[in-house]
Design an enzyme around this catalytic site. Sequence first.
Site, PDB file in Angstrom:
ATOM      1  N   LYS A  14     -29.638  22.680   4.698  1.00  0.00           N
ATOM      2  CA  LYS A  14     -30.948  22.531   4.607  1.00  0.00           C
ATOM      3  C   LYS A  14     -32.341  21.813   4.897  1.00  0.00           C
ATOM      4  CE  LYS A  14     -29.159  23.021   0.273  1.00  0.00           C
ATOM      5  NZ  LYS A  14     -28.245  22.336   0.018  1.00  0.00           N
ATOM      6  N   ARG A  88     -30.494  25.869  -8.792  1.00  0.00           N
ATOM      7  CA  ARG A  88     -29.254  25.089  -8.741  1.00  0.00           C
ATOM      8  C   ARG A  88     -28.326  26.036  -9.678  1.00  0.00           C
ATOM      9  NH1 ARG A  88     -29.532  21.156  -5.170  1.00  0.00           N
ATOM     10  NH2 ARG A  88     -27.359  19.650  -4.740  1.00  0.00           N
ATOM     11  N   ARG A 122     -22.429  12.576   8.248  1.00  0.00           N
ATOM     12  CA  ARG A 122     -23.654  12.296   8.295  1.00  0.00           C
ATOM     13  C   ARG A 122     -24.327  11.327   8.013  1.00  0.00           C
ATOM     14  NH1 ARG A 122     -27.240  16.315   3.646  1.00  0.00           N
ATOM     15  NH2 ARG A 122     -26.093  15.208   2.364  1.00  0.00           N
ATOM     16  N   ARG A 155     -24.679   8.136   2.913  1.00  0.00           N
ATOM     17  CA  ARG A 155     -25.130   8.855   0.851  1.00  0.00           C
ATOM     18  C   ARG A 155     -23.784   7.873   0.758  1.00  0.00           C
ATOM     19  NH1 ARG A 155     -28.050  14.048   1.146  1.00  0.00           N
ATOM     20  NH2 ARG A 155     -26.711  13.675  -0.799  1.00  0.00           N
ATOM     21  N   ARG A 166     -18.668  18.551  -5.063  1.00  0.00           N
ATOM     22  CA  ARG A 166     -19.878  18.744  -4.866  1.00  0.00           C
ATOM     23  C   ARG A 166     -19.851  20.292  -4.617  1.00  0.00           C
ATOM     24  NH1 ARG A 166     -22.421  14.776  -0.730  1.00  0.00           N
ATOM     25  NH2 ARG A 166     -24.416  16.312  -1.354  1.00  0.00           N
TER      26      ARG A 166
END
Length: 212
Positions: A14, A88, A122, A155, A166
Amino acid sequence: MKNVVLLGPPGAGKGTLAHRLQEEGFLHLSTGDVLRDEIARGTPLGLLAKTYMDRGELVPDEVILDIVRSFLGRQAAQQGFLFDGFPRTSSQATALAQIAQVDVVIYLDISKEEVVRRLSARRVCENCGANYNLITQPPKAAGQCDRCGGNLIQRSDDIPEVIAHRYDVYLRSSIPVVNYYEKQGVLVRVDASRSPERVYSDVIAALRNDCP
Ligand code: AMP
């Protein structure tokens, strides 16, 4: 210009897609980015949000809706919003319908295995927020942002157990949101397991079909 919502689990791409759509003139709001900025600045909202985010849980709706209202309030004209990471939950979707019109919803479809593989690799620039992936999109110099030279960090919610959680939380809470927009006939599903270029061209085609 249309108002667009990007849906899809964390790691579906996204953020990358949103950065490219911004270049097309969309006004981008990532609720996750706003929350991370609040955390970085050590605000009361950030401290509260961190307790949820570190566990991979959703931040309460009232907190998120305040962020969205303040974003919409800052925009003089209703033109081309791009929501990323919001709504969400179905209660967020219902609340959004009362404050802005949603014209197209892009659902980025991807498996849990692929998401865990991608997100574990990531890295994010702590200075400008640019995203990298050690497997598919590594920086030119290890640990350093190509754009601004900032430090690349992982992160705290990008570790495999939290990522898998998640993903589950996302699917569980977003199914009603997907159904909600599907019923309105504005949902477009895109296979997000492919390269960013393929995903981008499908999304642009979907937006052009919808925006003659
Ligand atoms: P993201 O960057 O979109 O993956 O969001 C990171 C985290 O921020 C999520 O795991 C949630 O804890 C929180 N968050 C972001 N957007 C929302 C939202 N619309 N509703 C609730 N929590 C959110």
